[in-house]
Design a protein around this motif. Structure first.
Motif, short mmCIF file in Angstrom:
data_model
loop_
_atom_site.label_atom_id
_atom_site.label_comp_id
_atom_site.label_asym_id
_atom_site.label_seq_id
_atom_site.Cartn_x
_atom_site.Cartn_y
_atom_site.Cartn_z
N THR A 140 -14.94 -30.60 -51.84
CA THR A 140 -13.98 -31.35 -52.65
C THR A 140 -14.16 -30.88 -54.09
OG1 THR A 140 -15.50 -33.18 -53.10
CG2 THR A 140 -14.08 -33.39 -51.18
N ARG A 141 -13.04 -30.63 -54.76
CA ARG A 141 -13.10 -30.16 -56.15
C ARG A 141 -11.93 -30.77 -56.91
NH1 ARG A 141 -12.86 -24.35 -56.10
NH2 ARG A 141 -10.65 -24.67 -55.75
N THR A 142 -12.21 -31.27 -58.10
CA THR A 142 -11.19 -31.81 -58.98
C THR A 142 -11.37 -31.20 -60.37
OG1 THR A 142 -11.21 -33.89 -57.78
CG2 THR A 142 -10.14 -33.90 -59.92
N ILE A 143 -10.29 -30.67 -60.92
CA ILE A 143 -10.29 -30.13 -62.28
C ILE A 143 -9.25 -30.90 -63.07
CG2 ILE A 143 -9.87 -28.08 -63.69
CD1 ILE A 143 -10.55 -26.41 -61.16
N ASP A 144 -9.70 -31.59 -64.11
CA ASP A 144 -8.80 -32.40 -64.94
C ASP A 144 -8.87 -31.88 -66.37
OD1 ASP A 144 -7.39 -34.30 -66.35
OD2 ASP A 144 -8.35 -36.01 -65.38
N ARG A 145 -7.91 -31.03 -66.74
CA ARG A 145 -7.93 -30.40 -68.05
C ARG A 145 -7.63 -31.41 -69.17
NH1 ARG A 145 -6.26 -26.77 -64.45
NH2 ARG A 145 -7.33 -24.77 -64.44
N SER A 146 -6.80 -32.38 -68.92
CA SER A 146 -6.44 -33.36 -69.94
C SER A 146 -7.64 -34.21 -70.34
CB SER A 146 -5.31 -34.26 -69.44
OG SER A 146 -4.15 -33.49 -69.23
N ASN A 147 -8.53 -34.50 -69.38
CA ASN A 147 -9.71 -35.32 -69.65
C ASN A 147 -11.00 -34.51 -69.69
OD1 ASN A 147 -8.32 -37.82 -69.80
ND2 ASN A 147 -8.08 -37.74 -67.58
N ASP A 148 -10.90 -33.17 -69.73
CA ASP A 148 -12.05 -32.27 -69.82
C ASP A 148 -13.10 -32.59 -68.75
OD1 ASP A 148 -13.56 -30.15 -70.87
OD2 ASP A 148 -14.67 -31.49 -72.19
N ALA A 149 -12.67 -32.65 -67.48
CA ALA A 149 -13.58 -33.03 -66.40
C ALA A 149 -13.54 -32.03 -65.26
CB ALA A 149 -13.23 -34.42 -65.89
N TYR A 150 -14.73 -31.75 -64.69
CA TYR A 150 -14.86 -30.88 -63.52
C TYR A 150 -15.82 -31.55 -62.54
CZ TYR A 150 -15.88 -26.84 -60.60
OH TYR A 150 -16.02 -26.00 -59.52
N GLN A 151 -15.42 -31.62 -61.27
CA GLN A 151 -16.27 -32.21 -60.24
C GLN A 151 -16.12 -31.40 -58.97
OE1 GLN A 151 -15.12 -34.12 -57.27
NE2 GLN A 151 -17.25 -34.18 -56.67
N GLU A 152 -17.25 -31.03 -58.36
CA GLU A 152 -17.22 -30.28 -57.11
C GLU A 152 -18.42 -30.68 -56.25
OE1 GLU A 152 -16.36 -25.77 -56.04
OE2 GLU A 152 -18.27 -26.00 -57.06
N THR A 153 -18.16 -30.90 -54.96
CA THR A 153 -19.21 -31.22 -54.00
C THR A 153 -18.98 -30.37 -52.75
OG1 THR A 153 -19.33 -33.48 -54.83
CG2 THR A 153 -20.33 -33.05 -52.68
N VAL A 154 -20.05 -29.70 -52.29
CA VAL A 154 -19.99 -28.89 -51.09
C VAL A 154 -21.01 -29.46 -50.11
CG1 VAL A 154 -20.24 -26.59 -50.11
CG2 VAL A 154 -19.37 -26.86 -52.44
N PRO B 104 -18.38 -31.76 -68.03
CA PRO B 104 -17.14 -31.49 -68.76
C PRO B 104 -16.63 -30.09 -68.42
CG PRO B 104 -18.82 -32.36 -70.23
CD PRO B 104 -19.49 -32.08 -68.92
N LEU B 105 -15.35 -29.95 -68.28
CA LEU B 105 -14.76 -28.66 -67.94
C LEU B 105 -15.08 -27.62 -69.01
CD1 LEU B 105 -13.02 -27.03 -65.99
CD2 LEU B 105 -11.01 -27.88 -67.21
N SER B 106 -15.17 -28.04 -70.26
CA SER B 106 -15.46 -27.11 -71.35
C SER B 106 -16.87 -26.52 -71.24
CB SER B 106 -15.30 -27.81 -72.70
OG SER B 106 -16.16 -28.94 -72.76
N LYS B 107 -17.76 -27.15 -70.49
CA LYS B 107 -19.13 -26.64 -70.28
C LYS B 107 -19.25 -25.85 -68.98
CE LYS B 107 -20.98 -29.05 -73.69
NZ LYS B 107 -21.05 -28.46 -74.98
N HIS B 108 -18.20 -25.83 -68.17
CA HIS B 108 -18.24 -25.19 -66.85
C HIS B 108 -17.75 -23.75 -66.98
CE1 HIS B 108 -18.43 -25.17 -62.49
NE2 HIS B 108 -17.29 -24.50 -62.51
N PHE B 109 -18.69 -22.83 -67.15
CA PHE B 109 -18.34 -21.42 -67.21
C PHE B 109 -19.50 -20.61 -66.64
CE2 PHE B 109 -19.99 -22.75 -71.29
CZ PHE B 109 -21.01 -21.86 -71.52
N GLY B 110 -19.24 -19.34 -66.33
CA GLY B 110 -20.27 -18.49 -65.73
C GLY B 110 -20.40 -18.70 -64.23
N HIS B 111 -19.34 -19.16 -63.56
CA HIS B 111 -19.35 -19.40 -62.12
C HIS B 111 -18.28 -18.53 -61.46
CE1 HIS B 111 -21.85 -22.99 -62.63
NE2 HIS B 111 -21.13 -23.18 -63.73
N GLY B 112 -18.47 -18.23 -60.19
CA GLY B 112 -17.46 -17.47 -59.44
C GLY B 112 -17.22 -16.11 -60.05
#
Length: 94
Positions: free
Chosen positions: A51-65, A80-88
């Motif tokens: 499950t993955r949710t990306i919410d750009r308006s609220n700067d949120a990233y959530q993922e569970t595998v 926060p989505l702004s801190k989520h980098f260097g993946h994939g």
């Protein structure tokens, strides 16, 4: 809907959704994305439930595998989505 065949016949479903805002140009129009379903895990060589949710308006990233055989959470990330980098594909190249 996606379907995969692994070691015989197996059907796996998933869904994706997006919400767009016409006030933004190009790819920035997509303000919210969600994915729920099965995906091939190359590291484990099996299907996992994600499950993955990306919410750009609220700067949120959530993922569970989750490993469906054991029910164990393989990966969980909530930040926060702004801190989520260097993946994939954005990982630094050696």
């Amino acid at each position: 809907m996606n379907a995969s065949i692994i070691d015989g016949i197996g059907l796996y479903d998933s869904w994706e959704a997006q919400a767009k805002d016409a006030k933004y140009p190009g790819k920035r129009k997509i303000r919210w994305e969600a994915f729920v379903g099965w995906e091939q895990c190359h590291q484990l060589q099996c299907m996992v439930y994600k499950t993955r949710t990306i919410d750009r308006s609220n700067d949120a990233y959530q993922e569970t595998v989750t490993d469906p055989k054991t029910g164990k959470i393989i990966h969980h990330c909530e930040e926060p989505l702004s801190k989520h980098f260097g993946h994939g594909s954005a990982k630094p190249k050696p």
